[in-house]
Every structure is written in C-alpha cells, then in structure tokens.
Design an enzyme around this catalytic site. Structure first.
Site, PDB file in Angstrom:
ATOM      1  N   ASP A   1       0.850  -1.179   0.000  1.00  0.00           N
ATOM      2  CA  ASP A   1       0.000   0.000   0.000  1.00  0.00           C
ATOM      3  C   ASP A   1       0.893   1.239   0.000  1.00  0.00           C
ATOM      4  O   ASP A   1       1.549   1.540   1.002  1.00  0.00           O
ATOM      5  CB  ASP A   1      -0.905  -0.032   1.239  1.00  0.00           C
ATOM      6  CG  ASP A   1      -1.933   1.093   1.255  1.00  0.00           C
ATOM      7  OD1 ASP A   1      -1.778   2.060   0.489  1.00  0.00           O
ATOM      8  OD2 ASP A   1      -2.883   0.999   2.055  1.00  0.00           O
ATOM      9  N   HIS A   2       0.895   1.969  -1.116  1.00  0.00           N
ATOM     10  CA  HIS A   2       1.822   3.094  -1.267  1.00  0.00           C
ATOM     11  C   HIS A   2       1.445   4.288  -0.373  1.00  0.00           C
ATOM     12  O   HIS A   2       2.229   5.221  -0.230  1.00  0.00           O
ATOM     13  CB  HIS A   2       1.862   3.529  -2.734  1.00  0.00           C
ATOM     14  CG  HIS A   2       3.187   4.101  -3.148  1.00  0.00           C
ATOM     15  ND1 HIS A   2       4.249   4.246  -2.271  1.00  0.00           N
ATOM     16  CD2 HIS A   2       3.637   4.562  -4.353  1.00  0.00           C
ATOM     17  CE1 HIS A   2       5.277   4.772  -2.907  1.00  0.00           C
ATOM     18  NE2 HIS A   2       4.931   4.975  -4.179  1.00  0.00           N
ATOM     19  N   ARG A   3       0.239   4.267   0.208  1.00  0.00           N
ATOM     20  CA  ARG A   3      -0.109   5.319   1.158  1.00  0.00           C
ATOM     21  C   ARG A   3       0.725   5.202   2.429  1.00  0.00           C
ATOM     22  O   ARG A   3       1.026   6.197   3.086  1.00  0.00           O
ATOM     23  CB  ARG A   3      -1.591   5.227   1.544  1.00  0.00           C
ATOM     24  CG  ARG A   3      -2.575   5.427   0.395  1.00  0.00           C
ATOM     25  CD  ARG A   3      -3.991   5.194   0.892  1.00  0.00           C
ATOM     26  NE  ARG A   3      -4.148   3.865   1.464  1.00  0.00           N
ATOM     27  CZ  ARG A   3      -5.228   3.461   2.144  1.00  0.00           C
ATOM     28  NH1 ARG A   3      -6.234   4.299   2.347  1.00  0.00           N
ATOM     29  NH2 ARG A   3      -5.297   2.235   2.611  1.00  0.00           N
TER      30      ARG A   3
END
Length: 550
Positions: free
Chosen positions: A521-523
C-alpha cells in the site's frame, strides 16, 4: 410446544447466508447442538446447530436460497410436548404428498417411527460428551465439493469411512473408491436396459471378476454403446421453487439430482410438483448421458463443455453472481480502489534453503509432517516484518491513525474449487518450522474441503501467496485489504548465476532461484521501504541458518 428458530448471525455481522444443504428432514428428532443445516456466509461454510432437543416440524427455506439473518429458519416441536393435530376436515399438504408416494417410500408416520427407534443425531457430532446415542446411519458429513465428486462417480457416501475431522468424508476418501464404483454402476444400468438378455451376461461376468471390472470399464462401455442408441440429453428445467414430498427430496439428493431441474407437468397450488417417478426418470436419463460422454472420451471423441454446459443452439449461459465468488469480487474491488498498489520484483538464490529442506524432510516425515518451503518463507517474512513494522501495520481510516501491530498472523492464500480463501496462522513468530507446517497443512485442507471456520479466515496481518505452485514466476498480487502488503513467491528453478568464491574469483554455476513479487500500500509504504524489506527477506532465504536465531 412449538419452538420457532430464526437464523442466527453465523459469521461476524453478516446480513444473510446461502442455505447450501439441510442435514435434517421434517419429522427428524434432533438433539441440542446437532448440526441441522449448512449455510455459506462470507468465505466459510458453517454448520448451524439446533438450539433445542425436539422434532423438526417445518423447514422454511429451500436449498440454494439466501436467508436473511433473523428470519424464521426452522420450527420445532419441543420434546415432551404433543404436536398440534392437523385438521381432519380436508387433507393437509403433507397428506397429499404422501398419497402420491409409490409403495416402498417411507410415509411421515414410518419416518417418525424410525426416528423414535433411533434418534436422528446427537450432540456428540459437534464434540460434546453425551451418552451412547448414535447419529442416524444415513447421516453423512461431507462438504459440497466431496458430495458432488461422489455423485459424479456414483459412490454412496454412507459406505465410506471418513478420515477428516469428526469423521467428515474428504475427497481422499472418495477417490480410491471411484474405480470400483464405475463397474458397479454399469452393471446396475445393464439390468434396466431393454436389451436385458444381452446385458445380463456382462453383469454376471463383471460380478464374478470384480478385480478386473474397473480395467474393463472402457471395453464394456463401448459394447453397450453399440447395442443401444446414443441417449438423447433430457432438457433440464430451470425453476426457482419446486413442491415435493420430503421423501422425494431425499430421493433426489441420493440420486445427485437438483430437484429444481427435474422436468414435470404436474402442479400443486400453481407450483411445479415433482414425484419420485419423475426424479428416477430424470436421474436415469442423466446417468445415461454421462455414460455416453465417458464412452466417447474412452473412444477418443471430443466431449467438451458445450454438451454439458450449453443447450443446443445456446450461445450464452448465465448463473447468479453470489456467494463466495461475489465476496471475493467485492474484496478485490475494495482493495484496488482503496489502496494504491505498487509491486516490487526481485529474485533470490535459495540453493542453501533447498539443501536445508532436503536434509530436514526425513525428520519431518518421521513425525508425519510434509515439510514444504512455505514454513521457511513464513519465518523469513516474520523476521523481516519485525525489522520493518510498517509492513505489518494498518491504516485506521475512520480515526485517521496508523496502527502498528506487535503480533504476526500470516495469511496463506489458498486456491479452492469455489475461489480464493486465506486461512490464517496466528502468532507465526512464536512457532517452529514443524508446527507451522502442520498447522498450515491442516488449515489449507479445511479450506479446500469447505470445513474451515470463519475465525480461521480472519485476523491476518500479512499475506503470502504461492504462484509457483502452478508454474508461475512473477505476479502483481492484490493486497488482502486492509493489510499493508502481500508477497507472491514464484517457482524455484535452476538458473545459471555468477558466483564469487572466497578469493574473489567468479564462475558461472547452476543455482536454485526463486522469484519474489511484493505488492504494498503506497499510502503507508514508500518504494525504498518496500525494497529494503525485500532485501531483508532475501538475506534470510539465502542464509536459512539465520532463521535459527528467530
């Protein structure tokens, strides 16, 4: 006294469940906690237990229907109280249905008498300590996939002894019996064909030479095809609801027939009504069609999906988008639209890991455990997760917080005949290789047999999927949301690699190489952290002795 039982919440906050199968019939005597139905909710097949000791008065739903939680499910007559007597002014529906039964089919009174003589099940089926009350002889515990396999192979499940938990019959119990049943089903059909005189000799010889019957199945089938015309396929009905007596429904279940698919011209109260004769005729027609397909395959003729999945001239086929497949779809959409995915790829030299596993396999087999690479990978993943806690974290969107977790529950993505499931091994960091292997094998088996509980599918903090099991190398796996990452491991292959010795000299050698695909998850996870996590994981896989320190 009449007791109404509403469908409880068999999962965690589910709104409805699909009724897969009834395990009891109207008139059966049941014990408290005895399973009475199988309901599919979320990704699990759950057995619904009876809340009382009593007699089943009425089953309010048909198999395959979606039952809302809280709706009336079953009505019981509680033990010790008389049931309300039916009106004598006109026959009841059950009396009408009974009147249509042929000789030899149990009436409700006979079924009740049988139930009084031998109680239909007990609480011991769920592990409770009880007296010596035995479940009925016709009660068979098997997941739907196994029941379907048995029907296709013509095997009576009641003749098999289950090796699964609680005596549950598994696919491994059915498959060894498949060979012998083919010959016996041929003999049974031979006795009912018009060419009885020609078939009797074949049936007698097959019974006299039981040991070779399975081997001769193809030849016998080819001879039968020459003696009789190729059976035409009976067009199946496609109803949502069918009226039938309980004994007729039991007959359809025994024959492996969907009662809503049985053609009929009879009606009751404006609804289609199916008789035992109609069930038998339809079952025989289906059996002849299946045998024709089997004979065609033996003869090398193409028998594709068109004959079994599409009606003649039909170009499309529709089926409900529901159950497990719908749940998986919803989860995939939520994951892709909620978490911006990034996938990092790499490959790792696992030559030493392969050698270590080969050395440990005999020790594991002595304890009855099949040692795969997955326990090593799980240990390496948990070690890397401790170094990079972001990969084990989750975003609490409601409170706008990042939750870091100091426990490591590893989900193992498992392909089943109904779709993807993710059994969870809790506290993987506290368990050794053999314990991880044993627990994983048990959970994967339960998932594929649909006997896994909802609790065993919840609570994972990181997921691993093995795409190499079917020959793949790289993938872009979708995160098991709301987790922060998922690791796909590819097939281990022998590849040429440049190896540097102690003196710095280089040489090309064949090495065992495994591919890694990490989606995150790049967040929450930056690309650098994803690469560093992968490098840490690779160090443990390249040097498996480091796992001894974990």
């Amino acid at each position: 006294m009449v007791r109404e039982f509403k469908l409880p919440d068999v999962g965690e906050g589910v709104a409805e469940g699909e009724l897969v199968s009834w395990l009891v019939e109207e008139g059966d005597t049941v014990s408290e906690d005895q399973p009475v139905a199988e309901v599919e909710t979320d990704k699990a097949l759950v057995e619904v237990p009876s809340p009382v000791n009593g007699t089943v008065r009425e089953l309010h739903w048909e198999e395959g229907e979606m039952v809302p939680v809280g709706d009336l499910f079953i009505t019981y007559d509680v033990e010790g109280e008389e049931s309300e007597a039916p009106s004598t002014e006109e026959p009841t529906a059950s009396e009408d249905e009974q009147a249509s039964e042929p000789p030899g089919v149990d009436s409700p009174e006979e079924a009740q008498a049988d139930a009084d003589g031998e109680p239909a099940g007990d609480a011991g089926a769920t592990g409770a300590e009880t007296g010596e009350v035995e479940p009925p002889e016709d009660r068979v515990f098997a997941p739907p996939r196994v029941r379907r396999l048995a029907r296709e192979e013509g095997i009576d499940l009641s003749t098999l002894e289950g090796s699964g938990p609680g005596g549950r019959i598994t696919a491994a119990d059915v498959e060894p019996a498949a060979g012998g049943s083919d010959a016996s089903s041929e003999s049974a059909e031979a006795e009912t064909t018009p060419e009885e005189s020609a078939s009797d000799a074949g049936a007698d010889s097959s019974s006299d030479t039981a040991d070779t019957a399975a081997a001769d199945t193809g030849t016998a089938g080819a001879q039968t095809t020459q003696a009789t015309a190729t059976p035409a396929r009976v067009e199946s009905a496609d109803r949502d609801r069918t009226l039938a007596a309980p004994a007729t429904r039991k007959l359809a279940e025994d024959e492996g027939v969907d009662i809503d698919a049985v053609p009929t011209d009879e009606e009751r109260d404006g609804e289609a009504y199916v008789t035992p004769e109609a069930v038998r005729e339809y079952a025989e027609a289906q059996q002849r069609a299946q045998e024709a397909d089997t004979e065609a395959v033996s003869a090398g003729e193409p028998v594709g999906a068109k004959g079994t999945e599409f009606a003649e001239g039909e170009r499309e086929r529709r089926e409900p988008f529901k159950g497990v497949r719908k749940t998986i779809a919803d989860a995939m959409v939520e994951s892709k639209y909620s978490a911006p995915h990034v996938t990092h790829h790499d490959e790792v030299d696992v030559t030493e890991l392969v050698e270590a596993r080969e050395r440990l396999k005999p020790r594991a087999e002595e304890q009855g455990i099949s040692l795969t690479y997955m326990p090593f990978i799980m240990k390496a993943v948990t070690a890397a997760l401790k170094e990079f806690p972001e990969m084990n974290a989750v975003i609490d969107e409601d409170n706008e917080e990042i939750v870091y977790r100091d426990y490591y529950n590893i989900g193992i993505a498992t392909a089943t005949d109904v779709g993807l499931m993710v059994p969870v091994l809790e506290d993987a960091d506290r368990k050794g290789l053999l314990q991880l292997s044993s627990e994983m094998n048990e959970l994967v088996t339960k998932a594929r047999e649909r006997s896994i509980s909802p609790d065993e599918l919840r609570g994972s903090t990181f997921t691993i999927t093995n795409v190499g099991g079917i020959g793949g190398e790289y993938a872009t796996p979708i995160i098991n949301y709301p987790e922060a990452g998922i690791l796909a491991v590819g097939e281990i292959k022998r590849k040429p690699r440049v190896v540097t010795d102690e003196n710095g000299a280089e040489s090309i050698e064949p090495r065992s190489v495994m591919t890694l695909s990490l989606s995150f998850d790049h967040r929450l996870i930056d690309g650098a952290v994803g690469a560093q996590f992968t490098n840490e994981l690779m160090e443990y896989l390249e040097n498996p002795e480091l796992l001894l320190l974990e």
